[in-house]
Design an enzyme around this catalytic site. Structure first.
Site, PDB file in Angstrom:
ATOM      1  N   CYS A   1       0.830  -1.209   0.000  1.00 39.29           N
ATOM      2  CA  CYS A   1       0.000   0.000   0.000  1.00 39.29           C
ATOM      3  C   CYS A   1       0.867   1.264   0.000  1.00 39.29           C
ATOM      4  O   CYS A   1       1.455   1.605  -1.024  1.00 39.29           O
ATOM      5  CB  CYS A   1      -0.984  -0.027   1.167  1.00 39.29           C
ATOM      6  SG  CYS A   1      -2.390   1.112   0.945  1.00 39.29           S
TER       7      CYS A   1
ATOM      8  N   HIS B   1      -3.775  -5.456   0.819  1.00 40.93           N
ATOM      9  CA  HIS B   1      -3.215  -5.750   2.134  1.00 40.93           C
ATOM     10  C   HIS B   1      -3.135  -7.257   2.387  1.00 40.93           C
ATOM     11  O   HIS B   1      -3.979  -7.830   3.085  1.00 40.93           O
ATOM     12  CB  HIS B   1      -4.050  -5.066   3.226  1.00 40.93           C
ATOM     13  CG  HIS B   1      -3.857  -3.586   3.274  1.00 40.93           C
ATOM     14  ND1 HIS B   1      -2.915  -2.977   4.081  1.00 40.93           N
ATOM     15  CD2 HIS B   1      -4.450  -2.588   2.575  1.00 40.93           C
ATOM     16  CE1 HIS B   1      -2.958  -1.667   3.898  1.00 40.93           C
ATOM     17  NE2 HIS B   1      -3.880  -1.404   2.980  1.00 40.93           N
TER      18      HIS B   1
ATOM     19  N   GLU C   1      -1.181  -8.714   4.324  1.00 41.74           N
ATOM     20  CA  GLU C   1      -0.809  -8.981   5.716  1.00 41.74           C
ATOM     21  C   GLU C   1      -2.016  -9.307   6.586  1.00 41.74           C
ATOM     22  O   GLU C   1      -1.890  -9.942   7.633  1.00 41.74           O
ATOM     23  CB  GLU C   1      -0.052  -7.785   6.298  1.00 41.74           C
ATOM     24  CG  GLU C   1      -0.894  -6.643   6.845  1.00 41.74           C
ATOM     25  CD  GLU C   1      -1.552  -5.763   5.781  1.00 41.74           C
ATOM     26  OE1 GLU C   1      -2.378  -4.893   6.141  1.00 41.74           O
ATOM     27  OE2 GLU C   1      -1.229  -5.924   4.586  1.00 41.74           O
TER      28      GLU C   1
END
Length: 267
Positions: free
Chosen positions: A124, A231, A233
């Site tokens: 990002c 994202h 993660e």
């Protein structure tokens, strides 16, 4: 040293050390340097690397010393936007916070890491930093650009809804990312900004359904420089695509460790 000890030394591979630059956050009149738990965990659990959290509030005087200990660089997302003056624009989102200390640390960090041949992984804001560091620029309001969808999350939704799959992403056919993830994956979408003109050496490696660049690499600049706009993660251990991405970064960092150890043995 005996031959057996030399052989044992060759077989011992330490875990890679990965730099994570922190960000600024104000709490009750105090300035904090922070890193979100969700970014650290997959680096440890899926990449099998050792994170070193680097403060960005003290300038770049010690940058090279940090890089001396590093086998990779991991540039995370954040709640702040990059200062638009760094890519030649006026600020179109004055209500959104900035973190100039992180900008002023990460851009030299990216350039120095590329010069050393270190693996770099961006998420990002991290992807946008890479693009700006290499001379690219940014759409400050993707949602206001003709032809693009609104890639922002609904701030009223629960966090698990905000991070749920929102749209498809197609890796470039024949690319290593397509070989890793397949022809299309579903990703979350929590960003108001996106890449516009790509920096020198950067290539788009995946696009959203509306054509927005969702992943980049730079094969002429680095053995592993990869970044995504979504994202991975978020609950990475539950997402097979995220696991593959973090494992690929970990493998690149382990290759860097092997190179360093081979040079040390040859010295």
């Amino acid at each position: 040293m005996s031959n057996s000890n030399i052989g044992n030394k060759k077989q011992t591979l330490r875990k890679p050390v990965v730099l994570m630059s922190m960000g600024s956050q104000e709490r009750k009149g105090h300035d904090y340097q922070v890193m979100t738990h969700k970014y650290i965990v997959p680096l440890v659990e899926q990449s099998d690397c050792v994170p070193v959290l680097v403060p960005t509030c003290c300038g770049i005087e010690d940058l090279e010393q940090y890089l001396d200990m590093a086998d990779g660089v991991y540039l995370t997302g954040a709640g702040s936007n990059i200062d638009p003056t760094l890519y030649g624009q006026e600020n179109e989102t004055p209500g959104k916070g900035q973190d100039k200390d992180r900008d002023n640390f990460d851009i030299p960090l990216i350039k120095a890491a590329i010069a050393r041949g270190l693996p770099i992984f961006g998420i990002c804001r991290g992807m946008q930093e890479i693009n700006v560091a290499l001379g690219g620029d940014i759409y400050q309001k993707v949602y206001a650009e003709p032809g693009f969808n609104d890639h922002r999350e609904n701030p009223e939704d629960p966090v698990d809804v905000q991070y749920s799959p929102a749209h498809g992403v197609r890796p470039i056919q024949g690319s290593w990312l397509q070989q890793l993830l397949g022809d299309e994956i579903r990703v979350n979408s929590l960003h108001g900004q996106g890449l516009k003109n790509l920096g020198k050496g950067i290539e788009a490696i995946a696009h959203a359904e509306d054509g927005l660049v969702e992943a980049i690499h730079a094969p002429t600049l680095s053995p592993f420089l990869f970044a995504v706009q979504w994202h991975p993660e978020w609950q990475a251990a539950k997402n097979p695509d995220s696991v593959k991405i973090f494992q690929a970064f970990g493998d690149a960092c382990r290759a860097q460790v092997k190179k360093k150890q081979a040079r040390a043995l040859a010295a």
